[in-house]
Write a protein that holds these residues in place. Structure first.
Motif, mmCIF file in Angstrom:
data_model
loop_
_atom_site.group_PDB
_atom_site.id
_atom_site.type_symbol
_atom_site.label_atom_id
_atom_site.label_comp_id
_atom_site.label_asym_id
_atom_site.label_seq_id
_atom_site.Cartn_x
_atom_site.Cartn_y
_atom_site.Cartn_z
ATOM 1 N N PHE A 76 -22.366 15.213 32.820
ATOM 2 C CA PHE A 76 -24.004 14.670 34.128
ATOM 3 C C PHE A 76 -23.629 14.770 35.453
ATOM 4 C CE2 PHE A 76 -24.436 13.284 29.510
ATOM 5 C CZ PHE A 76 -25.769 13.765 29.514
ATOM 6 N N ALA A 77 -22.855 14.273 36.128
ATOM 7 C CA ALA A 77 -22.614 13.840 37.012
ATOM 8 C C ALA A 77 -21.464 15.085 37.834
ATOM 9 C CB ALA A 77 -21.208 12.582 37.226
ATOM 10 N N MET A 78 -21.513 15.543 37.416
ATOM 11 C CA MET A 78 -20.808 17.419 37.460
ATOM 12 C C MET A 78 -21.593 17.697 37.985
ATOM 13 S SD MET A 78 -16.987 17.339 35.336
ATOM 14 C CE MET A 78 -16.385 18.853 35.860
ATOM 15 N N THR A 79 -23.123 18.464 37.472
ATOM 16 C CA THR A 79 -24.173 18.943 37.140
ATOM 17 C C THR A 79 -24.635 20.066 38.553
ATOM 18 O OG1 THR A 79 -25.783 17.960 36.828
ATOM 19 C CG2 THR A 79 -24.649 18.981 34.982
ATOM 20 N N ASP A 80 -24.959 20.918 39.315
ATOM 21 C CA ASP A 80 -25.332 21.525 39.988
ATOM 22 C C ASP A 80 -27.127 21.331 39.890
ATOM 23 O OD1 ASP A 80 -22.865 21.658 41.542
ATOM 24 O OD2 ASP A 80 -22.725 23.488 39.961
ATOM 25 N N VAL A 81 -27.432 21.947 38.228
ATOM 26 C CA VAL A 81 -28.694 21.830 37.940
ATOM 27 C C VAL A 81 -28.763 20.758 37.293
ATOM 28 C CG1 VAL A 81 -30.599 22.899 37.451
ATOM 29 C CG2 VAL A 81 -29.701 24.011 39.524
ATOM 30 N N THR A 82 -29.540 20.119 36.433
ATOM 31 C CA THR A 82 -30.016 19.613 35.489
ATOM 32 C C THR A 82 -31.268 19.762 35.029
ATOM 33 O OG1 THR A 82 -28.306 18.018 35.777
ATOM 34 C CG2 THR A 82 -29.572 17.401 33.802
ATOM 35 N N ILE A 83 -31.367 20.290 33.869
ATOM 36 C CA ILE A 83 -33.054 21.159 33.328
ATOM 37 C C ILE A 83 -33.034 20.109 32.134
ATOM 38 C CG2 ILE A 83 -34.089 22.324 32.571
ATOM 39 C CD1 ILE A 83 -32.028 24.889 33.617
ATOM 40 N N PHE A 84 -34.468 19.273 32.213
ATOM 41 C CA PHE A 84 -34.709 18.604 30.991
ATOM 42 C C PHE A 84 -36.560 19.090 30.138
ATOM 43 C CE2 PHE A 84 -38.387 14.457 30.365
ATOM 44 C CZ PHE A 84 -37.845 14.641 28.635
ATOM 45 N N MET A 85 -36.104 19.552 29.085
ATOM 46 C CA MET A 85 -36.808 20.650 28.105
ATOM 47 C C MET A 85 -38.109 19.243 28.019
ATOM 48 S SD MET A 85 -36.041 23.718 28.317
ATOM 49 C CE MET A 85 -37.020 24.039 26.993
ATOM 50 N N ASP A 86 -38.874 18.997 28.886
ATOM 51 C CA ASP A 86 -39.940 17.567 28.214
ATOM 52 C C ASP A 86 -41.188 18.293 27.855
ATOM 53 O OD1 ASP A 86 -40.865 15.479 28.139
ATOM 54 O OD2 ASP A 86 -41.296 15.176 30.265
ATOM 55 N N PHE A 87 -40.927 19.187 26.722
ATOM 56 C CA PHE A 87 -42.201 19.535 26.087
ATOM 57 C C PHE A 87 -42.636 18.314 25.108
ATOM 58 C CE2 PHE A 87 -40.560 24.157 25.869
ATOM 59 C CZ PHE A 87 -40.671 24.294 26.820
ATOM 60 N N PRO A 88 -44.367 18.662 24.806
ATOM 61 C CA PRO A 88 -44.564 18.111 23.712
ATOM 62 C C PRO A 88 -43.897 18.193 22.142
ATOM 63 C CG PRO A 88 -46.451 19.548 24.849
ATOM 64 C CD PRO A 88 -44.888 19.533 25.144
ATOM 65 N N ARG A 89 -44.344 16.620 21.113
ATOM 66 C CA ARG A 89 -43.680 16.581 20.100
ATOM 67 C C ARG A 89 -44.139 17.942 18.894
ATOM 68 N NH1 ARG A 89 -44.311 11.142 18.030
ATOM 69 N NH2 ARG A 89 -44.905 10.442 20.870
ATOM 70 N N LEU A 90 -45.620 18.550 19.492
ATOM 71 C CA LEU A 90 -45.567 18.504 18.258
ATOM 72 C C LEU A 90 -45.406 20.945 18.534
ATOM 73 C CD1 LEU A 90 -49.710 18.226 17.555
ATOM 74 C CD2 LEU A 90 -47.844 17.725 16.154
ATOM 75 N N ARG A 91 -45.466 20.995 19.158
ATOM 76 C CA ARG A 91 -44.890 21.936 20.463
ATOM 77 C C ARG A 91 -43.170 22.490 19.686
ATOM 78 N NH1 ARG A 91 -44.623 27.290 20.785
ATOM 79 N NH2 ARG A 91 -44.015 28.167 22.605
ATOM 80 N N CYS A 92 -42.580 21.422 20.059
ATOM 81 C CA CYS A 92 -41.041 21.571 19.258
ATOM 82 C C CYS A 92 -40.944 21.416 17.949
ATOM 83 C CB CYS A 92 -40.334 19.899 19.726
ATOM 84 S SG CYS A 92 -40.537 20.116 21.967
ATOM 85 N N PHE A 93 -41.870 20.516 17.346
ATOM 86 C CA PHE A 93 -41.757 20.702 15.769
ATOM 87 C C PHE A 93 -42.110 21.626 15.252
ATOM 88 C CE2 PHE A 93 -44.165 20.228 11.448
ATOM 89 C CZ PHE A 93 -43.471 19.183 10.955
ATOM 90 N N TRP A 94 -43.512 22.791 15.669
ATOM 91 C CA TRP A 94 -43.736 23.875 15.353
ATOM 92 C C TRP A 94 -42.502 25.253 15.587
ATOM 93 C CZ3 TRP A 94 -46.164 27.254 11.548
ATOM 94 C CH2 TRP A 94 -46.144 28.124 12.149
ATOM 95 N N ALA A 95 -42.226 25.034 16.791
ATOM 96 C CA ALA A 95 -40.813 25.698 17.489
ATOM 97 C C ALA A 95 -39.397 25.233 16.114
ATOM 98 C CB ALA A 95 -40.306 25.355 18.434
#
Length: 175
Positions: A76-95
């Motif tokens: 985590f400390a080494m990253t140049d870019v950190t992306i947080f996929m903060d999607f709604p739970r129902l969208r994640c469930f469906w996917a």
């Protein structure tokens, strides 16, 4: 470039990791593949950490997707870019449901186990991974990163990020 993708199950972390890896010609490590093997057997924390540290030591640039907050935390400390996929739970469930149907009984490209969508996984997506404590861990990892922090909340934002990323690499990997 070192990219870490974190977020909720079913949000598209592995897909985004694969796409970024293709665009920038970076090696990709899926944390699920360090955790599980065979028929959903689990590696020990030590085994997982060894796999991740070996990956970090042998690659100057990379994409890693997955949370696993206690495994090789230095990533985590080494990253140049950190992306947080903060999607709604129902969208994640469906996917996750669609993904399980697509790969029913066969391993996914990012996971060496036959895909499944059982009761415990459904509960994980809808409830257990949405607790304040779990979100606090994710936000702690996001805040522990040294580089750029990106929060993506929907597919439209993911597409825009991919386009920006692709343009920064001179249009390589047109997809």
């Amino acid at each position: 470039m070192k990219i870490q993708i974190i977020g909720y199950s079913g949000s598209g972390k592995s897909t985004l990791a694969r796409q970024l890896g293709e665009i920038a010609n970076l090696p990709v490590l899926h944390m699920d593949s360090t955790h599980f093997y065979g028929d959903w057997q689990e590696r020990t924390a030590e085994e997982q950490t060894d796999i991740v540290r070996n990956f970090l030591a042998t690659n100057d640039s990379w994409v890693i997707d997955g949370n696993y907050t206690s495994v090789a935390t230095e990533r985590f400390a080494m990253t140049d870019v950190t992306i947080f996929m903060d999607f709604p739970r129902l969208r994640c469930f469906w996917a996750a449901y669609r993904r399980a149907r697509k790969y029913r009984g066969t391993p996914r490209p990012d996971l060496p186990c036959p895909d499944k969508f059982d009761r415990s996984f459904r509960r994980w997506i809808l409830f257990d991974s949405r607790t304040r404590a779990f979100r606090k861990k994710i936000m702690g990892n996001l805040n522990a990163t040294s580089g750029r922090k990106v929060v993506l909340k929907n597919r439209r934002q993911v597409k825009a990020f991919l386009l920006e990323f692709q343009q920064s690499f001179g249009g390589v990997g047109n997809k």
